[in-house]
Design a protein around this motif. Sequence first.
Motif, PDB file in Angstrom:
ATOM      1  N   ASP A  71      66.920   2.454  29.696  1.00 31.05           N
ATOM      2  CA  ASP A  71      67.063   1.360  30.656  1.00 31.05           C
ATOM      3  C   ASP A  71      66.880   1.830  32.104  1.00 31.05           C
ATOM      4  O   ASP A  71      67.021   1.029  33.036  1.00 31.05           O
ATOM      5  N   LYS A  98      62.334  -1.320  22.101  1.00 31.05           N
ATOM      6  CA  LYS A  98      63.072  -2.465  22.636  1.00 31.05           C
ATOM      7  C   LYS A  98      64.255  -2.052  23.506  1.00 31.05           C
ATOM      8  O   LYS A  98      64.849  -2.900  24.184  1.00 31.05           O
ATOM      9  N   GLN A  99      64.595  -0.752  23.522  1.00 26.81           N
ATOM     10  CA  GLN A  99      65.661  -0.268  24.398  1.00 26.81           C
ATOM     11  C   GLN A  99      65.209  -0.155  25.854  1.00 26.81           C
ATOM     12  O   GLN A  99      66.037  -0.026  26.745  1.00 26.81           O
ATOM     13  N   THR A 101      64.645  -1.920  28.445  1.00 25.06           N
ATOM     14  CA  THR A 101      64.885  -3.289  28.906  1.00 25.06           C
ATOM     15  C   THR A 101      64.339  -3.568  30.299  1.00 25.06           C
ATOM     16  O   THR A 101      64.171  -4.730  30.670  1.00 25.06           O
ATOM     17  N   LYS A 125      60.031  -8.396  23.146  1.00 20.83           N
ATOM     18  CA  LYS A 125      61.426  -8.251  23.565  1.00 20.83           C
ATOM     19  C   LYS A 125      61.551  -7.577  24.943  1.00 20.83           C
ATOM     20  O   LYS A 125      62.657  -7.462  25.470  1.00 20.83           O
TER      21      LYS A 125
END
Length: 253
Positions: A71, A98-99, A101, A125
């Motif tokens: 992130d 998908k981590q 973000t 995502k």
Amino acid sequence: MANKIWFFDRLPVDLLYDIFDYFLAHDILLSFSNVSDRVDGVLRTYSFYRFDFKSISKDNFDLICRHIKPDQVISLVLSDASATPGQSELFLSRISIKQFTRLQSLTLYCIENETLELILLDLNKLDQLRSFHINSVTTKSPLRIYDYSPLINQVTPLLSKTLSQVLPKLHRLNIGQKFIATRTPLLVNLRSLALAQSTINELQMILIQTPHLRSLDVCLEGDTSNIELLDTPSQLKWLILTINGNYFLTNRY
């Protein structure tokens, strides 16, 4: 040297962030880690890291994966080309796509089929994604020949579905694949587009569906005898056409 380190340690956090913006993630860690506890703390809060794994040593790859959280990353380049074979599988075994973000830009070079599918399944995502580049060029080494174009063809249905989900929010798209313009909505955010394949009719449809497109790089295939009828909108400032191996550039600036 001690005075220089002390001076750097006293710089405002925002200024340290500005300095880090000029470096890739592994350069930041190698250059600024262990300068002081304060700078190490700033490194942990910095959230604009750029990962470029197209050509990187295994030690630097491991360093990044150990010390930076997904992130904190805004740009990611993955590659399974001859210099870094199997890299994407190793990377995704540690961190799910998908981590990421806060990811704004994703570039994929010659990604192997199974990991490419995993990435495409989670691409929608990534809410902050604004730039997507997928490259499937053929690369060679003394031991193996890599031709990744068939892999792209194998995942075409998944790629088309994924693009239909993420295209409305993209500002930049670079893809070695046909652009299914008739299946996409009006793409008001798209500013830059590069395509490896397109016909005149498909290109005209693309121009209709991208009212704010400013840069277009496309390789035309099929019959191009009616190219003079192509209606290029006034907002298009940079046009690169490749026709039968010939390269044409138009710059309206």
